[in-house]
Design a protein around this motif. Structure first.
Motif, PDB file in Angstrom:
ATOM      1  N   LEU A 241      -5.509  -5.010   3.093  1.00  0.00           N
ATOM      2  CA  LEU A 241      -6.568  -4.859   3.121  1.00  0.00           C
ATOM      3  C   LEU A 241      -7.637  -3.795   3.777  1.00  0.00           C
ATOM      4  O   LEU A 241      -6.590  -3.354   4.937  1.00  0.00           O
ATOM      5  CB  LEU A 241      -7.013  -6.318   3.746  1.00  0.00           C
ATOM      6  N   PRO A 242      -8.047  -3.021   3.604  1.00  0.00           N
ATOM      7  CA  PRO A 242      -8.368  -1.950   4.119  1.00  0.00           C
ATOM      8  C   PRO A 242      -8.452  -2.442   5.704  1.00  0.00           C
ATOM      9  O   PRO A 242      -8.815  -1.048   5.952  1.00  0.00           O
ATOM     10  CB  PRO A 242     -10.048  -1.822   3.345  1.00  0.00           C
ATOM     11  N   GLU A 243      -8.951  -2.585   5.879  1.00  0.00           N
ATOM     12  CA  GLU A 243      -8.992  -3.236   7.612  1.00  0.00           C
ATOM     13  C   GLU A 243      -7.879  -2.972   8.366  1.00  0.00           C
ATOM     14  O   GLU A 243      -7.817  -2.604   9.234  1.00  0.00           O
ATOM     15  CB  GLU A 243     -10.293  -4.650   7.816  1.00  0.00           C
TER      16      GLU A 243
ATOM     17  N   GLN B 127      -3.008  10.000   4.749  1.00  0.00           N
ATOM     18  CA  GLN B 127      -3.613   9.227   3.719  1.00  0.00           C
ATOM     19  C   GLN B 127      -2.805   8.690   2.493  1.00  0.00           C
ATOM     20  O   GLN B 127      -2.197   8.011   2.438  1.00  0.00           O
ATOM     21  CB  GLN B 127      -4.486  10.868   3.051  1.00  0.00           C
ATOM     22  N   ARG B 128      -4.190   7.177   2.362  1.00  0.00           N
ATOM     23  CA  ARG B 128      -3.878   6.292   1.900  1.00  0.00           C
ATOM     24  C   ARG B 128      -4.246   6.380   0.540  1.00  0.00           C
ATOM     25  O   ARG B 128      -4.921   7.103  -0.097  1.00  0.00           O
ATOM     26  CB  ARG B 128      -4.465   5.717   1.891  1.00  0.00           C
TER      27      ARG B 128
ATOM     28  N   HIS C 283      -4.177   2.540  -5.010  1.00  0.00           N
ATOM     29  CA  HIS C 283      -3.100   1.544  -5.921  1.00  0.00           C
ATOM     30  C   HIS C 283      -2.212   1.804  -6.262  1.00  0.00           C
ATOM     31  O   HIS C 283      -2.975   1.959  -7.892  1.00  0.00           O
ATOM     32  CB  HIS C 283      -4.095   0.188  -5.859  1.00  0.00           C
TER      33      HIS C 283
ATOM     34  N   PRO D 173      -3.305  -5.459  -2.331  1.00  0.00           N
ATOM     35  CA  PRO D 173      -3.365  -4.146  -2.088  1.00  0.00           C
ATOM     36  C   PRO D 173      -3.121  -4.883  -0.590  1.00  0.00           C
ATOM     37  O   PRO D 173      -3.825  -5.917  -0.161  1.00  0.00           O
ATOM     38  CB  PRO D 173      -4.832  -3.494  -2.284  1.00  0.00           C
TER      39      PRO D 173
ATOM     40  N   ALA E 108      -5.685  -1.798   6.505  1.00  0.00           N
ATOM     41  CA  ALA E 108      -4.829  -0.118   6.633  1.00  0.00           C
ATOM     42  C   ALA E 108      -5.694   0.936   7.525  1.00  0.00           C
ATOM     43  O   ALA E 108      -4.628   2.155   7.457  1.00  0.00           O
ATOM     44  CB  ALA E 108      -5.221  -0.065   4.969  1.00  0.00           C
ATOM     45  N   ASP E 109      -6.778   0.461   7.251  1.00  0.00           N
ATOM     46  CA  ASP E 109      -7.551   1.425   8.837  1.00  0.00           C
ATOM     47  C   ASP E 109      -7.453   0.805  10.601  1.00  0.00           C
ATOM     48  O   ASP E 109      -7.551   1.558  11.331  1.00  0.00           O
ATOM     49  CB  ASP E 109      -8.862   1.497   8.815  1.00  0.00           C
ATOM     50  N   SER E 110      -6.362  -0.064  10.823  1.00  0.00           N
ATOM     51  CA  SER E 110      -6.089  -0.688  12.113  1.00  0.00           C
ATOM     52  C   SER E 110      -5.560   0.353  12.877  1.00  0.00           C
ATOM     53  O   SER E 110      -4.972   1.494  11.908  1.00  0.00           O
ATOM     54  CB  SER E 110      -5.716  -1.952  11.857  1.00  0.00           C
TER      55      SER E 110
ATOM     56  N   ALA F  30       1.137  -1.098  -0.523  1.00  0.00           N
ATOM     57  CA  ALA F  30      -0.100  -0.432  -0.506  1.00  0.00           C
ATOM     58  C   ALA F  30       0.351   1.184   0.096  1.00  0.00           C
ATOM     59  O   ALA F  30       2.166   1.242   0.331  1.00  0.00           O
ATOM     60  CB  ALA F  30      -1.452   0.097   1.505  1.00  0.00           C
TER      61      ALA F  30
END
Length: 244
Positions: free
Chosen positions: A109-111, A81-82, A85, A107, A113-115, A70
């Motif tokens: 995983l969204p969860e 900020q992400r 991809h 990529p 990246a937001d952890s 990522a």
């Protein structure tokens, strides 16, 4: 061998400024990370390494590596900020095996990246390395989840390109998990190949921090401790480069 365990932030900054690298044990690293956020979701964060995808660019070499990737952007303060991809790219100057090609990995995983755990790691990396380069107004951050698998007849290669630089400004290597393996020692070298230090990441949150402009780094191959059991080394690598 520089090592940091007490009063971690000033000691680590001193090591980086003086030597171009520093090693941090897990206890000290937790203190550093939890200055931003407590690692309440660490168990779920670490478990996400079980969902990494094979590295297709190493398949022909017979090496067993799984990863996700990522990209983020960061100002000196504020939210990180992400970014959309995108491929990972290194020139042949920095990666003799896979340079000058765009490598697309699955990529993060969204969860993840937001952890909370990842946010703590990213904010620490931005704030700490930013303190060493206060003139930088924007960072390009790349995040790599790696699992290196070792087999009885085939050692795992954390750095198949050998001792190298990444072509960035700063690197954080953070151990996430280590199961049934021997070795995997991080080594630091000067431009002429002289070894400057070494440290084996053995406990989750053990870390190596590197000024990529000043020193080279590599990791020795890993082999199974018990040949009959699965073996892997999970790390998170965060690189920071001045944007633009």
């Amino acid at each position: 061998m520089p090592s940091v365990s007490d009063n971690p932030m000033p000691a680590l900054r001193s090591h980086l400024q003086r030597d171009g690298f520093g090693f941090v044990d897990a206890t000290a690293m937790r203190v550093l990370l939890e200055q931003a956020h407590t690692l309440d979701d660490w168990a779920a964060f670490a478990a996400s390494w079980n969902q990494l995808a094979p590295d297709p660019y190493l398949a022909s070499l017979g090496r067993h590596r799984r990863r996700r990737h990522a990209v983020f952007s960061a100002a000196p303060t504020g939210a990180i900020q992400r970014k959309p991809h995108q491929p990972h790219y290194q020139s042949l100057q920095y990666n003799v095996l896979q340079g000058d090609i765009e490598r697309w990995f699955e990529p993060v995983l969204p969860e993840i990246a937001d952890s909370i755990s990842l946010r703590a790691i990213l904010e620490f990396s931005r704030d700490f390395f930013g303190s060493l380069a206060p003139s930088v107004r924007s960072w390009h951050i790349e995040l790599h989840q790696f699992r290196i698998e070792a087999r009885p007849d085939e050692p795992g290669q954390p750095t198949p390109e050998g001792v190298h630089r990444d072509g960035v400004d700063y690197v954080l290597v953070l151990l996430v998990d280590r199961q049934n393996i021997v070795s995997g020692t991080t080594t630091i070298h000067s431009a002429d190949g002289t070894q400057l230090g070494s440290f084996t990441l053995t406990t989750p949150l053990d870390a190596a921090l590197v000024d990529d402009n000043r020193v080279f780094h590599g990791v020795t191959a890993v082999t199974p401790q018990d040949p009959g059991l699965p073996s892997h080394r999970d790390v998170l690598v965060v690189t920071l480069r001045k944007a633009g």
